[in-house]
Scaffold this active site. Structure first.
Site, PDB file in Angstrom:
ATOM      1  N   PRO A  35       0.851  -1.204   0.000  1.00 51.85           N
ATOM      2  CA  PRO A  35       0.000   0.000   0.000  1.00 51.85           C
ATOM      3  C   PRO A  35       0.878   1.242   0.000  1.00 51.85           C
ATOM      4  CG  PRO A  35      -0.014  -1.070   2.161  1.00 51.85           C
ATOM      5  CD  PRO A  35       0.731  -1.981   1.247  1.00 51.85           C
ATOM      6  N   LEU A  36       0.706   2.101  -0.987  1.00 47.11           N
ATOM      7  CA  LEU A  36       1.582   3.251  -1.194  1.00 47.11           C
ATOM      8  C   LEU A  36       0.753   4.528  -1.169  1.00 47.11           C
ATOM      9  CD1 LEU A  36       3.525   1.642  -4.168  1.00 47.11           C
ATOM     10  CD2 LEU A  36       4.417   1.938  -1.849  1.00 47.11           C
ATOM     11  N   GLN A  69      -5.992  -1.079   3.633  1.00 41.40           N
ATOM     12  CA  GLN A  69      -5.173  -0.808   4.813  1.00 41.40           C
ATOM     13  C   GLN A  69      -5.788   0.348   5.590  1.00 41.40           C
ATOM     14  OE1 GLN A  69      -1.166   1.215   4.923  1.00 41.40           O
ATOM     15  NE2 GLN A  69      -0.463  -0.853   5.437  1.00 41.40           N
ATOM     16  N   CYS A  90       3.450   3.351  10.114  1.00 39.81           N
ATOM     17  CA  CYS A  90       3.555   4.630   9.409  1.00 39.81           C
ATOM     18  C   CYS A  90       4.421   5.603  10.207  1.00 39.81           C
ATOM     19  CB  CYS A  90       2.174   5.220   9.160  1.00 39.81           C
ATOM     20  SG  CYS A  90       2.213   6.813   8.321  1.00 39.81           S
ATOM     21  N   LYS A 100       0.892  -4.558   9.704  1.00 45.05           N
ATOM     22  CA  LYS A 100       2.176  -4.103   9.155  1.00 45.05           C
ATOM     23  C   LYS A 100       2.892  -3.279  10.217  1.00 45.05           C
ATOM     24  CE  LYS A 100       4.224  -2.100   4.962  1.00 45.05           C
ATOM     25  NZ  LYS A 100       5.123  -1.060   5.475  1.00 45.05           N
ATOM     26  N   HIS A 127       8.621  -4.339   8.163  1.00 43.54           N
ATOM     27  CA  HIS A 127       9.497  -3.445   7.401  1.00 43.54           C
ATOM     28  C   HIS A 127      10.799  -3.317   8.171  1.00 43.54           C
ATOM     29  CE1 HIS A 127      10.045   0.746   5.301  1.00 43.54           C
ATOM     30  NE2 HIS A 127      11.056  -0.077   5.129  1.00 43.54           N
ATOM     31  N   ASN A 156       9.695  -6.790   4.131  1.00 45.94           N
ATOM     32  CA  ASN A 156       9.534  -5.561   3.356  1.00 45.94           C
ATOM     33  C   ASN A 156      10.773  -4.687   3.520  1.00 45.94           C
ATOM     34  OD1 ASN A 156       7.718  -2.491   3.762  1.00 45.94           O
ATOM     35  ND2 ASN A 156       8.373  -3.397   1.844  1.00 45.94           N
ATOM     36  N   ALA A 164       7.564  -2.186  -2.461  1.00 43.87           N
ATOM     37  CA  ALA A 164       7.039  -0.831  -2.300  1.00 43.87           C
ATOM     38  C   ALA A 164       7.715   0.135  -3.265  1.00 43.87           C
ATOM     39  CB  ALA A 164       7.218  -0.383  -0.845  1.00 43.87           C
ATOM     40  N   ARG A 165       8.807   0.789  -2.812  1.00 44.21           N
ATOM     41  CA  ARG A 165       9.465   1.775  -3.681  1.00 44.21           C
ATOM     42  C   ARG A 165      10.034   1.151  -4.947  1.00 44.21           C
ATOM     43  NH1 ARG A 165      13.825   4.743  -0.409  1.00 44.21           N
ATOM     44  NH2 ARG A 165      13.907   2.728   0.637  1.00 44.21           N
TER      45      ARG A 165
END
Length: 685
Positions: A338-339, A392, A423, A462, A492, A525, A550-551
């Site tokens: 999820p971005l 999310q 986050c 996450k 992550h 991640n 992700a990126r």
């Protein structure tokens, strides 16, 4: 006669002398050690010289003086907005769809213009290409306002003949009004909060559907960070879980929509366990004496088996898996993370065409969803091509998250629900959500337990390694989170303090995976940027189910194709441009092909281009594959388009957007919303 000096020897211009005088270029290995991309010398060029950016406020000032904008009152701004709507540039939506002035039910009282000739006279010229809806053999829902009007087969077609939408999870207007009015019930979440022994924040009379209720305004929370939305019930059939609370079956005949405004009490401060137990034993019956006098076993319209919250908590812990969960096998599936902002529906749809297996919507804040904000609900939209899709959500408290999960479960079509506890953004952390939860393990437990039992869909979480660098604590959560109700956890490999700097700590991710029970899916991640990275991390630990990308997908979305085909794709600039074309087509279909939709598509395209410029073509590198932390030097591509795509200048990104969406409006400027700290100075020396 004076002697003349012998002439000086001409400088040696031989290649050997030139090589000796020029500084020695570092070897590719030395460049990699310094986190600099080892681009082949033939493609290197001096950095372009750009004008220094003008100071803010001095762009239009005389002799560099700042221009102060005239401050207008709200009444004046409203008047100007109405006049602008009435102008010919704002055609009535219904008139634009049908091309018939009489189609607007408001007639002359409509706020928007009905002058079709005046609108077409001032409308900008059509863009090049075909209308995305015409390409799909559909009728364009934007009619006369479409920027591809000349390609329409029948511009006067009625809107009722429009083809079916391929997007789902739109928020129903009736439900949105209930959310606005705080008249939406959450029977499952309320029962679960009671079972966990947590403070009840919604108190309403069970049998007052036709009575006027008084609101205790002294109990309304004033703190915006801790305010809990008191929402009441959806107009849908809620399937009751007898194992959760057997009395739910008795309340099926009660109206789901309550005409009252429930009262919200302020969230209690933290108390010790002994103090909480004392309250449970002696004070639970005194919280709402007026309501409990009518029926002491009912709370928020639901009957609970016991007034002793601690006994309910014991029963829940002894049976953590209260309902049978649907199972998703994450193993070795390509998971698009999820971005925020860039991970919109058109981008996810593009990644699906390039090989992604699992997609997840952008992070949505629980409070905004519970308030019925349309912009937040748009983040939950799902395209029909997303066959394995999750949403999310992010919240700070168990009751807020549980109600959001129940709401999403009732309204939306999703395959799993992910709770963001990693986050790093300040505005999220300051509200106690995101990675701030890593400092509150008991609240994580309460959130997962409360949310997991109100839905049959898999619940995933996450997290990051820790809040502070060097104080890892994700491993302590992994060992218990399955018993709390989670089906999978994504780790992550960075702390909140690191944000996106330095490399992800995959050794610690492996350590977390080793502590996980066999039934829990552990997803890694961080820094997956090639098929070799993906192979290495998946095979590095047998308990890693898959990797979240992700990126790496933002910079090169064809990474999914590379992983499936197990190759380094030396993609050409033309192939990359075709991918941009696909995104624009999906964007126009999603945001609209009128002027507003075109500019919205342009904005998100520019946001994405701020990432894609960091990609270095495979054929230009001395060492492959490219690493996430490599800082690219100034280089030129194999053709002009490849050079343009490598530029980190917003002006060049705008040029690319004009190749796809026509000229930008007058006075257009762009600044990327996200400035990811991808290159750390300390790390790179």
């Amino acid at each position: 006669m004076a002697a003349t000096a012998p002439p000086a020897d001409p400088p040696d211009s031989s290649p050997a002398a030139t090589a000796a005088s020029s500084p020695q270029r570092p070897s590719p290995e030395e460049l990699v050690a310094r986190a600099v991309a080892p681009v082949k010398p033939a493609f290197l060029r001096p950095p372009p010289v750009r004008d220094a950016p003008k100071e803010e406020g001095k762009a239009n000032g005389a002799a560099g003086g700042a221009v102060v904008a005239e401050k207008k009152s709200k009444r004046q701004l409203k008047r100007e907005r109405k006049q602008e709507q009435k102008s010919s540039s704002h055609l009535c939506i219904e008139v634009g769809k049908s091309g018939n002035v009489s189609s607007c039910k408001y007639g002359d009282s409509c706020r928007f213009s009905h002058d079709i000739d005046a609108y077409l006279a001032q409308k900008p010229a059509d863009l090049e290409g075909m209308c995305p809806f015409t390409t799909l053999d559909q009728l364009c829902p934007y009619g006369l306002t479409c920027r591809f009007l000349g390609t329409h087969k029948d511009i006067h077609a009625a809107s009722g003949n429009l083809s079916e939408k391929h997007e789902i999870n739109a928020l129903n207007k009736d439900i949105q009004k209930l959310l606005w009015k705080n008249k939406y019930k959450f029977p499952k979440a309320s029962a679960q909060i009671k079972l966990l022994g947590l403070k009840e924040v919604i108190k309403s009379k069970p049998n007052a559907a036709n009575d006027d209720k008084k609101v205790n305004h002294d109990n309304l929370a004033e703190n915006g960070d801790e305010k809990t939305e008191s929402l009441c019930n959806p107009p849908v059939n809620v399937e009751c879980d007898s194992t959760l609370c057997e009395e739910l079956d008795r309340s099926e005949g009660e109206p789901l929509i309550d005409n009252s405004i429930p009262c919200v009490e302020p969230r209690p401060t933290k108390k010790s366990k002994v103090e909480s137990d004392e309250i449970d034993k002696h004070g639970a019956g005194t919280l709402n004496t007026k309501e409990e006098s009518e029926d002491p076993n009912l709370s928020n319209g639901l009957e609970v088996p016991s007034n002793n919250a601690s006994s309910c908590r014991t029963d829940l812990i002894t049976t953590p898996r209260l309902r049978e969960k649907k199972i998703i096998d994450f193993r070795e599936k390509l998971y698009l993370a999820p971005l925020t902002t860039v991970g919109n529906l058109p981008f996810r749809r593009l990644c699906k065409t390039l090989g992604a297996d699992i997609t997840c919507g952008e992070m949505a804040m629980c409070t905004n969803l519970l308030q019925g904000q349309a912009s937040e609900w748009a983040l939950l939209r799902r395209h029909s091509s997303e066959d394995l899709f999750g949403v999310q959500i992010c919240g700070a408290y168990p009751d807020t998250v549980a109600r959001t999960v129940e709401l999403v479960d009732n309204i939306c079509s999703v395959d799993f629900i992910d709770i963001n506890m990693g986050c790093p953004i300040d505005i999220v952390v300051n509200k106690g959500a995101g990675s701030s939860l890593l400092t509150k393990p008991m609240r994580i437990k309460n959130i997962v337990q409360a949310a997991s039992t109100v839905t049959e869909k898999p619940l995933t979480v996450k997290v990051r390694t820790a809040f502070f660098e060097g104080r890892n604590r994700a491993d302590s959560i992994v060992s218990d989170i399955y018993d709390w109700g989670a089906s999978a956890i994504t780790v992550h490999g960075r702390s909140r303090q690191q944000r996106y700097s330095k490399l992800a700590d995959w050794d610690y991710i492996y350590q977390c995976a080793q502590k996980a029970p066999d039934q829990l899916h552990v997803i890694g991640n961080g820094d997956v940027f090639s098929f070799t990275d993906w192979n290495k991390h998946v095979s590095g630990c047998s308990k890693i189910s898959t990797c979240m990308i992700a990126r790496g997908a933002l910079i090169k979305p064809w990474i999914f194709t590379e992983i499936k085909e197990q190759r380094h794709w030396d993609i050409t600039s033309g192939e990359r441009f075709n991918i941009l074309k696909d995104f624009v087509s999906f964007g126009l279909e999603h945001w609209g092909s009128d002027s507003k939709g075109v500019e919205t598509t342009r904005y998100f395209l520019l946001e994405w281009l701020s990432y894609t410029c960091r990609y270095i073509p495979v054929g230009l590198l001395d060492v492959i594959p490219q690493r996430m932390n490599w800082r690219p030097p100034s280089y030129c591509g194999r053709d002009d388009l490849e050079t343009l795509m490598a530029s980190d200048s917003a002006a060049d990104w705008i040029r690319i957007s004009e190749m796809l969406l026509g000229k930008v409006p007058e006075g257009f400027t762009f600044t990327p919303k996200h400035k990811s700290n991808a290159y750390d100075r300390a790390e790179n020396g």
